[in-house]
Design an enzyme around this catalytic site. Structure first.
Site, PDB file in Angstrom:
ATOM      1  N   GLU A  56       0.825  -1.204   0.000  1.00  0.00           N
ATOM      2  CA  GLU A  56       0.000   0.000   0.000  1.00  0.00           C
ATOM      3  C   GLU A  56       0.866   1.264   0.000  1.00  0.00           C
ATOM      4  OE1 GLU A  56      -2.011  -2.877   2.987  1.00  0.00           O
ATOM      5  OE2 GLU A  56      -0.055  -2.634   2.014  1.00  0.00           O
ATOM      6  N   ALA A 158      12.457 -36.621  -8.627  1.00  0.00           N
ATOM      7  CA  ALA A 158      12.544 -37.032 -10.025  1.00  0.00           C
ATOM      8  C   ALA A 158      12.450 -38.547 -10.061  1.00  0.00           C
ATOM      9  CB  ALA A 158      13.853 -36.567 -10.646  1.00  0.00           C
ATOM     10  N   SER A 172      21.407 -42.467  -8.763  1.00  0.00           N
ATOM     11  CA  SER A 172      20.284 -41.622  -9.191  1.00  0.00           C
ATOM     12  C   SER A 172      20.729 -40.441 -10.054  1.00  0.00           C
ATOM     13  CB  SER A 172      19.535 -41.098  -7.966  1.00  0.00           C
ATOM     14  OG  SER A 172      20.386 -40.291  -7.163  1.00  0.00           O
TER      15      SER A 172
END
Length: 369
Positions: A56, A158, A172
């Site tokens: 504001e 993933a 991984s």
């Protein structure tokens, strides 16, 4: 457009502006503001950083004298208390705003309707509720922290097309492609903390930093009952460069804790008689530290425990067009799980798109009312 359509357009713009503060304002809410005079937008603003001017005030600064007799659209109830900044309500009254449309009331105890009451007492026309659902979605992390004392939990993983997050040997790197990893780094750069389990820390030796850096520097957290994280790990070696918190059990060996403390890690002993209780204690501790968004990057046991506890609020999943197979290759979420498909967790605000060769799916977890 009739007046109501214009009101919706201006509030939608305020919500759009509010999103620009994501990652920079927490634990404060994201807030946007638009000021309109005689059909013309004369001021716009958003809360840009924690401790900085509120939306504001920014919009009033731009509007200047043209704010007199204008209409203000703001996505959250203006504050009426002295915090890091003066009350916005006083500035609104002094500017001569005639009408204020507020998307939603602020449940923060220092405001909680008093800002609305103060504006009404000054003779300003106040309307509350326009695009309230959208405002609540935008500030769901802020609202959860206020209501429960716990952070908003974002789960990311993933996986291959057959649902595996690693091979049977634990490898991984990399399941997802470079474009997907860029999205993950952007998520990290907006999070207060990144949480992993001890197994992931051991298997992947991750760094868990955002590259390039984002608006926040996340605290890297390892849930490590025995304080067994090596000070020579990437996390241990970089603990003095970016925060590392190791959440240990009450029986963690003192010598292990001391080694990690000497490396620069912060340690917290999680109270609780079982792993689920200790995990909930940790979430409450992160809430006490005013952490608003916690990104969880695995592994399967940690994700499963969080899903079992109904603690996950949002998911980001990358599905790679690869198949590895194997009974011993882990899937994304272990834990107890559910007995009936009818009870499976569903997602709202579902988004799907391709990220390089990967399918990227995200959404908010639908919690029972």
């Amino acid at each position: 457009m009739d007046p109501s359509d214009l009101d919706v357009c201006h509030m939608a713009r305020a919500l759009e502006l509010a999103q620009r503060g994501r990652g920079s304002v927490e634990p404060n809410p994201m807030v946007g503001c638009v000021i309109v005079s005689d059909g013309e937008v004369v001021g716009e603003g958003w809360h840009q950083r924690f401790g900085g001017p509120h939306a504001e005030i920014e919009a009033l600064r731009i509007a200047g004298g043209r704010a007199a007799s204008s209409t203000m659209y703001v996505t959250l109830e203006p504050c009426c208390h002295h915090g890091k900044t003066p009350p916005c309500t006083q500035s609104i009254v002094r500017a001569g705003i005639r009408r204020v449309l507020i998307a939603m009331a602020d449940p923060f105890s220092e405001v909680a309707g008093r800002g609305i009451a103060e504006l009404k007492a000054a003779g300003i026309v106040v309307e509350v509720g326009l695009l309230e659902a959208e405002s609540r979605r935008l500030n769901a992390p802020y609202l959860k922290l206020l209501a429960t004392g716990r952070p908003f939990v974002i789960a990311k993983w993933a996986m291959t097309l057959d649902g595996k997050i690693a091979t049977r040997s634990g490898d991984s790197r990399w399941i997802s492609g470079e474009a997907s990893r860029e999205i993950v780094h952007a998520l990290r750069g907006r999070a207060d903390a990144i949480l992993i389990g001890r197994g992931t820390a051991l298997a992947d030796d991750p760094l868990l930093t955002a590259r390039p850096s984002g608006p926040r520097t996340a605290t890297r957290i390892v849930l490590d009952t025995n304080a067994a994280l090596s000070p020579e790990s990437q996390l241990g070696r970089t603990a003095r460069l970016a925060p590392v918190l190791v959440a240990v059990g009450t029986d963690a060996p003192a010598e292990n804790q001391q080694r990690l403390a000497d490396a620069g890690c912060d340690l917290v002993v999680c109270a609780g008689s079982n792993p689920a209780a200790r995990l909930d204690w940790l979430l409450l501790e992160l809430g006490r530290r005013r952490m608003t968004n916690v990104l969880v990057e695995g592994g399967a046991e940690l994700l499963g425990s969080l899903f079992d506890a109904r603690a996950v609020d949002e998911v980001h999943v990358f599905v790679a067009p690869k198949i590895v197979g194997g009974n011993d290759a882990p899937s994304a979420a272990a834990g107890v799980g559910l007995a009936r498909m009818a009870d499976a967790l569903a997602l709202d605000q579902l988004e799907r798109r391709f990220s390089g060769p990967d399918l990227y799916v995200s959404g908010r977890v639908r919690h029972p009312a």
